[in-house]
Design a protein around this motif. Sequence first.
Motif, PDB file in Angstrom:
ATOM      1  N   VAL A  89     -75.106  -6.007 -90.219  1.00 39.32           N
ATOM      2  CA  VAL A  89     -75.989  -7.090 -90.655  1.00 39.32           C
ATOM      3  C   VAL A  89     -75.709  -7.416 -92.115  1.00 39.32           C
ATOM      4  CG1 VAL A  89     -77.788  -6.429 -89.018  1.00 39.32           C
ATOM      5  CG2 VAL A  89     -77.857  -5.520 -91.336  1.00 39.32           C
ATOM      6  N   GLY A  90     -75.979  -8.654 -92.495  1.00 41.40           N
ATOM      7  CA  GLY A  90     -75.785  -9.054 -93.870  1.00 41.40           C
ATOM      8  C   GLY A  90     -75.733 -10.562 -93.984  1.00 41.40           C
ATOM      9  N   GLU A  91     -75.580 -11.034 -95.218  1.00 42.70           N
ATOM     10  CA  GLU A  91     -75.494 -12.461 -95.454  1.00 42.70           C
ATOM     11  C   GLU A  91     -74.137 -12.992 -95.018  1.00 42.70           C
ATOM     12  OE1 GLU A  91     -76.467 -13.243 -99.518  1.00 42.70           O
ATOM     13  OE2 GLU A  91     -78.615 -13.026 -99.158  1.00 42.70           O
ATOM     14  N   PRO A  92     -74.019 -14.318 -94.863  1.00 44.98           N
ATOM     15  CA  PRO A  92     -72.719 -14.881 -94.482  1.00 44.98           C
ATOM     16  C   PRO A  92     -71.651 -14.564 -95.518  1.00 44.98           C
ATOM     17  CG  PRO A  92     -74.477 -16.517 -94.260  1.00 44.98           C
ATOM     18  CD  PRO A  92     -75.075 -15.342 -94.977  1.00 44.98           C
ATOM     19  N   GLY A  93     -70.419 -14.434 -95.053  1.00 41.23           N
ATOM     20  CA  GLY A  93     -69.297 -14.260 -95.960  1.00 41.23           C
ATOM     21  C   GLY A  93     -69.129 -12.880 -96.522  1.00 41.23           C
ATOM     22  N   THR A  94     -69.719 -11.868 -95.891  1.00 41.06           N
ATOM     23  CA  THR A  94     -69.592 -10.507 -96.410  1.00 41.06           C
ATOM     24  C   THR A  94     -68.715  -9.619 -95.537  1.00 41.06           C
ATOM     25  OG1 THR A  94     -71.725 -10.014 -95.357  1.00 41.06           O
ATOM     26  CG2 THR A  94     -71.744 -10.503 -97.708  1.00 41.06           C
ATOM     27  N   ALA A  95     -67.873 -10.217 -94.702  1.00 35.34           N
ATOM     28  CA  ALA A  95     -66.836  -9.494 -93.961  1.00 35.34           C
ATOM     29  C   ALA A  95     -67.354  -8.684 -92.782  1.00 35.34           C
ATOM     30  CB  ALA A  95     -66.021  -8.602 -94.897  1.00 35.34           C
ATOM     31  N   LYS A  96     -68.488  -9.075 -92.220  1.00 33.17           N
ATOM     32  CA  LYS A  96     -68.991  -8.367 -91.035  1.00 33.17           C
ATOM     33  C   LYS A  96     -68.007  -8.511 -89.875  1.00 33.17           C
ATOM     34  CE  LYS A  96     -72.763 -10.791 -90.911  1.00 33.17           C
ATOM     35  NZ  LYS A  96     -72.480 -11.644 -92.101  1.00 33.17           N
ATOM     36  N   SER A  97     -67.560  -9.742 -89.632  1.00 34.23           N
ATOM     37  CA  SER A  97     -66.628  -9.972 -88.518  1.00 34.23           C
ATOM     38  C   SER A  97     -65.296  -9.282 -88.755  1.00 34.23           C
ATOM     39  CB  SER A  97     -66.409 -11.471 -88.308  1.00 34.23           C
ATOM     40  OG  SER A  97     -67.602 -12.107 -87.914  1.00 34.23           O
ATOM     41  N   ILE A 107     -75.260 -11.986 -82.791  1.00 38.57           N
ATOM     42  CA  ILE A 107     -76.085 -11.656 -81.633  1.00 38.57           C
ATOM     43  C   ILE A 107     -77.475 -12.255 -81.728  1.00 38.57           C
ATOM     44  CG2 ILE A 107     -76.858  -9.451 -82.607  1.00 38.57           C
ATOM     45  CD1 ILE A 107     -76.742  -8.303 -79.767  1.00 38.57           C
ATOM     46  N   THR A 108     -78.010 -12.405 -82.942  1.00 40.51           N
ATOM     47  CA  THR A 108     -79.363 -12.931 -83.085  1.00 40.51           C
ATOM     48  C   THR A 108     -79.439 -14.444 -82.900  1.00 40.51           C
ATOM     49  OG1 THR A 108     -79.032 -12.917 -85.490  1.00 40.51           O
ATOM     50  CG2 THR A 108     -80.244 -11.069 -84.526  1.00 40.51           C
ATOM     51  N   ARG A 109     -78.321 -15.098 -82.691  1.00 39.36           N
ATOM     52  CA  ARG A 109     -78.347 -16.508 -82.325  1.00 39.36           C
ATOM     53  C   ARG A 109     -78.583 -16.683 -80.823  1.00 39.36           C
ATOM     54  NH1 ARG A 109     -77.188 -20.684 -85.322  1.00 39.36           N
ATOM     55  NH2 ARG A 109     -76.562 -20.408 -87.484  1.00 39.36           N
ATOM     56  N   CYS A 110     -78.358 -15.623 -80.055  1.00 42.48           N
ATOM     57  CA  CYS A 110     -78.645 -15.675 -78.625  1.00 42.48           C
ATOM     58  C   CYS A 110     -80.157 -15.612 -78.409  1.00 42.48           C
ATOM     59  CB  CYS A 110     -77.986 -14.502 -77.891  1.00 42.48           C
ATOM     60  SG  CYS A 110     -76.204 -14.406 -78.066  1.00 42.48           S
ATOM     61  N   ALA A 126     -74.888  -9.670 -87.142  1.00 43.09           N
ATOM     62  CA  ALA A 126     -76.076 -10.503 -87.265  1.00 43.09           C
ATOM     63  C   ALA A 126     -76.144 -11.049 -88.683  1.00 43.09           C
ATOM     64  CB  ALA A 126     -77.347  -9.715 -86.948  1.00 43.09           C
ATOM     65  N   ASN A 127     -76.376 -12.326 -88.781  1.00 42.83           N
ATOM     66  CA  ASN A 127     -76.435 -13.025 -90.053  1.00 42.83           C
ATOM     67  C   ASN A 127     -77.888 -13.163 -90.480  1.00 42.83           C
ATOM     68  OD1 ASN A 127     -76.249 -14.896 -92.158  1.00 42.83           O
ATOM     69  ND2 ASN A 127     -74.484 -15.892 -91.213  1.00 42.83           N
ATOM     70  N   THR A 139     -75.815  -2.283 -93.156  1.00 43.32           N
ATOM     71  CA  THR A 139     -75.923  -3.506 -93.936  1.00 43.32           C
ATOM     72  C   THR A 139     -74.680  -3.686 -94.801  1.00 43.32           C
ATOM     73  OG1 THR A 139     -78.330  -3.325 -94.015  1.00 43.32           O
ATOM     74  CG2 THR A 139     -77.287  -4.774 -95.631  1.00 43.32           C
ATOM     75  N   ILE A 140     -74.054  -4.858 -94.674  1.00 45.04           N
ATOM     76  CA  ILE A 140     -72.868  -5.178 -95.461  1.00 45.04           C
ATOM     77  C   ILE A 140     -73.292  -6.118 -96.579  1.00 45.04           C
ATOM     78  CG2 ILE A 140     -70.494  -5.974 -95.378  1.00 45.04           C
ATOM     79  CD1 ILE A 140     -71.104  -3.706 -93.437  1.00 45.04           C
ATOM     80  N   GLY A 141     -73.121  -5.681 -97.810  1.00 44.65           N
ATOM     81  CA  GLY A 141     -73.553  -6.477 -98.951  1.00 44.65           C
ATOM     82  C   GLY A 141     -72.389  -7.058 -99.724  1.00 44.65           C
TER      83      GLY A 141
END
Length: 405
Positions: A119-127, A195-198, A240-241, A262-264
């Motif tokens: 989990v984390g904000e967009p652009g923090t390399a989760k994917s 996943i939380t967009r589902c 999850a964004n 959490t990815i920061g």
Amino acid sequence: MTSATTAATTATPTGPAAEQRQIVPPEDRYATELAFLAAHDTGPRPPGWRLTPHAAVTFVMGSAGEPLTLPAPGEARAAADVPEGLPRRLVIEQKFVGERALVERCVITLAGERGLLLVGEPGTAKSLLSELLAAAVCGTSALTVQGTAGTTEDQLKYGWNYALLLAQGPSRSALVPSPVLSAMTTGAVARVEEITRCLPEVQDALVSLLSERRVAVPELAGGPDAQLHAAPGFTLIATANLRDKGVSEMSAALKRRFNFETIGPITDLDTETELVRRQSRAAVERTGARYGVDDAVLEVLVTAFRELRGGRTAEGWEVERPSTVMSTAEAVSVATALGLAAAYFPADRDPLRLLPGHLLGVVRKDDPADAARLLGYWDGAVRRRAEAGATTWRTLWDLRAVLED
């Protein structure tokens, strides 16, 4: 916790029929590293894993610039165990910028066959991190479902080939497995992006799959395939964004099936600047152009992103944060745009003079009112640094009128 995004790697088109851009998955781009690590570390592996947990962490975090060495002929492990064509020594590249302890926890979660939620904000390399982990564990990151409001339960479990269904009736050959079901039956890693967009009822299709490690196919009741069981090694990584609108809350039952990490954003200015430099340079050079953004411009760019993201300058001055996410990924995009402008319009495009306009475009993405917050940053931090005699910041202050257009 710290992290950074790494821009997607693309293959260079080789002819008129080549696609505009082809994303190279990590299992292909780093195939030599994966094969090398599999031969280098022969310690215990969890069931179904390609690499040991230690080697998986090394694949993601790199070997700190030190070459690893495969055994020579005659050593305890015979050279015949090493695939032909592999180098004897290899430096493993660092692919994810962040805490090694975080990556180790992720690997241990997967080794225990428990779901992992990044989990984390967009652009923090989760994917990116999920792709690298999947490639290290099972050799493929392709078993992926992109979560959206339109994602259905079939896309997480299975559907049907209706031509075969009508011709033969319900059968295993007529069943079309989802990427998640394919991963489950082959002992691989499945990935569910956002996943939380589902919708919640779609998310909950994963509850029994993660807890009971099987999927019931009621249409095949009475047959041997009415229950599809997980093979050793199967697990699931979801992302999850936290900032996107339209996010659906996960049920407590589903949350219990995941370990959360959490990815920061990156905490170090020099590290983030180097990453932005490396990724934007690579993006520009893939076009065949020369990269012409100097270090002073990159440092100002990354500094502005960090201060607007965090709400405070390096000097301790308060900054009103825009509602949009000033991520490292966005900084790479802006640096790439500056580099392309310098390459294609060298006579009349000074990258520094283009920076205010690009920053304005970024902050306006979510809320046009954020333009006023960027102007406030100019009237505060940029003005003070200009008055202190910083040449680069003085140039930016002189360009304030761009933000008022």
